[in-house]
Write an enzyme that holds these catalytic residues in place. Structure first.
Site, PDB file in Angstrom:
ATOM      1  N   GLN A  23       0.848  -1.200   0.000  1.00  0.00           N
ATOM      2  CA  GLN A  23       0.000   0.000   0.000  1.00  0.00           C
ATOM      3  C   GLN A  23       0.882   1.249   0.000  1.00  0.00           C
ATOM      4  O   GLN A  23       0.385   2.355  -0.084  1.00  0.00           O
ATOM      5  CB  GLN A  23      -0.871   0.017   1.262  1.00  0.00           C
ATOM      6  CG  GLN A  23      -1.829  -1.153   1.349  1.00  0.00           C
ATOM      7  CD  GLN A  23      -2.415  -1.267   2.755  1.00  0.00           C
ATOM      8  OE1 GLN A  23      -3.362  -0.594   3.107  1.00  0.00           O
ATOM      9  NE2 GLN A  23      -1.831  -2.131   3.567  1.00  0.00           N
ATOM     10  N   ASN A  45       3.438  -6.845  13.370  1.00  0.00           N
ATOM     11  CA  ASN A  45       2.991  -5.488  13.730  1.00  0.00           C
ATOM     12  C   ASN A  45       3.275  -5.308  15.222  1.00  0.00           C
ATOM     13  O   ASN A  45       3.076  -6.245  15.994  1.00  0.00           O
ATOM     14  CB  ASN A  45       1.474  -5.356  13.454  1.00  0.00           C
ATOM     15  CG  ASN A  45       1.015  -3.909  13.364  1.00  0.00           C
ATOM     16  OD1 ASN A  45       1.245  -3.129  14.277  1.00  0.00           O
ATOM     17  ND2 ASN A  45       0.373  -3.560  12.259  1.00  0.00           N
ATOM     18  N   HIS A  72      -1.549   1.616  -4.163  1.00  0.00           N
ATOM     19  CA  HIS A  72      -1.955   3.019  -4.003  1.00  0.00           C
ATOM     20  C   HIS A  72      -1.107   3.993  -4.815  1.00  0.00           C
ATOM     21  O   HIS A  72      -1.131   5.187  -4.565  1.00  0.00           O
ATOM     22  CB  HIS A  72      -1.923   3.403  -2.510  1.00  0.00           C
ATOM     23  CG  HIS A  72      -2.954   2.675  -1.696  1.00  0.00           C
ATOM     24  ND1 HIS A  72      -2.896   2.554  -0.324  1.00  0.00           N
ATOM     25  CD2 HIS A  72      -4.082   2.026  -2.082  1.00  0.00           C
ATOM     26  CE1 HIS A  72      -3.946   1.857   0.092  1.00  0.00           C
ATOM     27  NE2 HIS A  72      -4.675   1.522  -0.944  1.00  0.00           N
TER      28      HIS A  72
HETATM   29  P1  OAD Z   1      -1.228   2.954   8.934  1.00  0.00           P
HETATM   30  O1  OAD Z   1      -0.511   4.172   9.361  1.00  0.00           O
HETATM   31  O2  OAD Z   1      -2.716   2.967   8.988  1.00  0.00           O
HETATM   32  O3  OAD Z   1      -0.733   1.716   9.791  1.00  0.00           O
HETATM   33  C1  OAD Z   1       0.622   1.465  10.010  1.00  0.00           C
HETATM   34  C2  OAD Z   1       0.766   0.205  10.828  1.00  0.00           C
HETATM   35  O4  OAD Z   1       2.153  -0.086  10.955  1.00  0.00           O
HETATM   36  C3  OAD Z   1       0.180   0.300  12.248  1.00  0.00           C
HETATM   37  O5  OAD Z   1      -0.661  -0.819  12.468  1.00  0.00           O
HETATM   38  C4  OAD Z   1       1.426   0.239  13.146  1.00  0.00           C
HETATM   39  O6  OAD Z   1       1.184  -0.446  14.366  1.00  0.00           O
HETATM   40  C5  OAD Z   1       2.404  -0.538  12.268  1.00  0.00           C
HETATM   41  N1  OAD Z   1       3.838  -0.282  12.529  1.00  0.00           N
HETATM   42  C6  OAD Z   1       4.437   0.820  13.017  1.00  0.00           C
HETATM   43  N2  OAD Z   1       5.773   0.657  13.079  1.00  0.00           N
HETATM   44  C7  OAD Z   1       6.030  -0.592  12.610  1.00  0.00           C
HETATM   45  C8  OAD Z   1       7.237  -1.361  12.417  1.00  0.00           C
HETATM   46  N3  OAD Z   1       8.446  -0.875  12.710  1.00  0.00           N
HETATM   47  N4  OAD Z   1       7.107  -2.620  11.907  1.00  0.00           N
HETATM   48  C9  OAD Z   1       5.890  -3.124  11.612  1.00  0.00           C
HETATM   49  N5  OAD Z   1       4.745  -2.446  11.773  1.00  0.00           N
HETATM   50  C10 OAD Z   1       4.802  -1.200  12.257  1.00  0.00           C
HETATM   51  O7  OAD Z   1      -0.700   2.598   7.455  1.00  0.00           O
HETATM   52  P2  OAD Z   1      -1.373   1.664   6.343  1.00  0.00           P
HETATM   53  O8  OAD Z   1      -2.063   0.504   6.936  1.00  0.00           O
HETATM   54  O9  OAD Z   1      -0.309   1.400   5.346  1.00  0.00           O
HETATM   55  O10 OAD Z   1      -3.116   5.533   1.555  1.00  0.00           O
HETATM   56  O11 OAD Z   1      -2.435   2.661   5.733  1.00  0.00           O
HETATM   57  C11 OAD Z   1      -3.140   2.299   4.572  1.00  0.00           C
HETATM   58  C12 OAD Z   1      -3.329   3.476   3.656  1.00  0.00           C
HETATM   59  O12 OAD Z   1      -3.920   4.560   4.379  1.00  0.00           O
HETATM   60  C13 OAD Z   1      -2.046   4.058   3.105  1.00  0.00           C
HETATM   61  O13 OAD Z   1      -1.587   3.365   1.963  1.00  0.00           O
HETATM   62  C14 OAD Z   1      -2.410   5.468   2.789  1.00  0.00           C
HETATM   63  C15 OAD Z   1      -3.303   5.810   3.965  1.00  0.00           C
HETATM   64  O14 OAD Z   1      -4.305   6.745   3.713  1.00  0.00           O
HETATM   65  C16 OAD Z   1      -2.581   6.229   0.508  1.00  0.00           C
HETATM   66  O15 OAD Z   1      -1.518   6.800   0.556  1.00  0.00           O
HETATM   67  C17 OAD Z   1      -3.401   6.243  -0.707  1.00  0.00           C
END
Ligand code: OAD
Length: 250
Positions: free
Chosen positions: A102, A215, A120
Site C-alpha cells: 500500500q 505489527n 496506491h
Molecule cells: P497505517 O498508518 O494505517 O498503519 C501502520 C501500521 O504499521 C500500524 O498498524 C502500526 O502499528 C504498524 N507499525 C508501526 N511501526 C512498525 C514497524 N516498525 N514494523 C511493523 N509495523 C509497524 O498505514 P497503512 O495501513 O499502510 O493511503 O495505511 C493504509 C493506507 O492509508 C495508506 O496506503 C495510505 C493511507 O491513507 C494512501 O496513501 C493512498
C-alpha cells in the site's frame, strides 16, 4: 520476542511454494517514513480531505503538490531497511513470491523487489489529468508547482490513489489473484483499515492460505491470523530469515 513463534513462522514459510506479502506504512517506519494512523501519523497532523482527495486537488493543486513535495523530501532521504531487504531476497528464494504494497514511497523497489504491486500508486510518478499518461519524476523538490504535462499542458497530479477514488484494476486484479492462490500471506505493518487492501488477507485465508502478521500491536486482522508476531518488521523479518536458513532454505 518469543522464538517459538518465529520458528513457527519460519516452518510455515519453509513448507510454502507460493508466498504473498501485503505491506503497509509500518514497514517503512524504521526507514524514517511516517505512518498514517500511529501516534505521530500523518493523518494525526493533516486532514486527508484537504490534501488527499480529488476535490482538494481541484480546489488547490499547489497546496496538494506542496504536501507531496514535503513527503518526497522525507522519502528521498530514507533508505530501505532490513525488512525491505529480506523481502527482496525472498523473491529469489521462493518458487513463487509476490509483494503487494500500500506504500507509495518506492522503498521496496529500491531494496530490489521486482514482482511488486503498488496498490496506491507511487509518489515518484505523475499522471496527466487530461491524457492520464503516467510518468516517472524524481525531482525533489519539484521545480515548478503545480507541474504541467509536457505534451498537452494540462495539470499533472501525483500518481496516487486518493480517498474516494478506485484502485487501478490492472493492479488490483493481480493482487486478488495472488491472494487467492498463495499458500501463505505475510501481512506486515498495516493497520488493516483501508479497503480493499485489508480484504486481501481474508480472501487468502478463505482460499486456505496461512496468515502471518507482523505489527507492534494487534489490528482488526489479528484474530484471523495463524501466527501474530508482535514487533518491528526490520527486526522480525531478519529473524524469520535466519530461522529459514537454519531449516535449510537459503
Ligand atoms: P497505517 O498508518 O494505517 O498503519 C501502520 C501500521 O504499521 C500500524 O498498524 C502500526 O502499528 C504498524 N507499525 C508501526 N511501526 C512498525 C514497524 N516498525 N514494523 C511493523 N509495523 C509497524 O498505514 P497503512 O495501513 O499502510 O493511503 O495505511 C493504509 C493506507 O492509508 C495508506 O496506503 C495510505 C493511507 O491513507 C494512501 O496513501 C493512498
Amino acid at each position: 520476542m518469543d522464538t517459538t513463534q518465529i520458528q513457527q513462522a519460519a516452518e510455515i514459510l519453509h513448507r510454502a511454494q507460493r508466498v504473498a506479502v501485503l505491506t503497509g506504512a509500518g514497514i517503512s517506519a524504521e526507514s524514517g517514513v511516517p505512518t498514517f494512523r500511529g501516534k505521530d501519523g500523518l493523518w494525526k497532523q493533516f486532514r486527508a480531505e484537504d490534501l488527499a482527495t480529488p476535490e482538494a486537488f481541484a480546489r488547490d493543486p499547489k497546496l496538494v503538490w506542496e504536501w507531496y513535495n514535503w513527503r518526497r523530501g522525507i522519502v528521498g532521504r530514507a533508505e530501505p531497511n532490513p525488512g525491505h531487504t529480506v523481502l527482496a531476497k525472498w523473491e529469489k528464494v521462493f518458487p513463487e513470491f509476490g509483494l503487494i504494497t500500500q506504500n507509495v514511497d518506492g522503498l521496496h523497489a529500491r531494496a530490489g523487489s521486482l514482482n511488486l504491486l503498488e496498490l496506491h500508486g507511487n509518489i515518484w510518478k505523475t499522471r496527466c489529468t487530461r491524457e492520464e499518461t503516467v510518468a516517472e519524476n524524481f525531482e525533489s523538490p519539484l521545480k515548478i508547482i503545480p507541474p504541467t504535462c509536457p505534451n498537452c499542458g494540462a495539470l499533472l497530479r501525483p500518481h496516487i490513489v486518493w480517498f474516494g477514488e478506485s484502485l487501478d484494476p490492472g493492479v488490483l486484479q493481480p493482487a486478488f489473484s495472488l491472494s487467492a492462490q498463495c499458500d501463505v500471506m505475510l501481512v506486515i505493518g498495516t493497520s488493516a483499515f483501508v479497503q480493499p487492501a485489508a480484504s486481501l488477507p481474508l480472501q487468502a485465508a478463505d482460499a486456505g492460505a496461512k496468515l502471518i502478521e507482523i505489527n507492534p500491536g494487534p489490528t482488526p486482522l489479528t484474530p484471523f491470523v495463524d501466527v501474530f508476531l508482535p514487533g518491528k518488521a526490520g527486526e522480525i523479518l531478519p529473524e524469520i530469515d535466519r530461522g529459514l536458513i537454519q531449516i535449510g532454505r537459503p
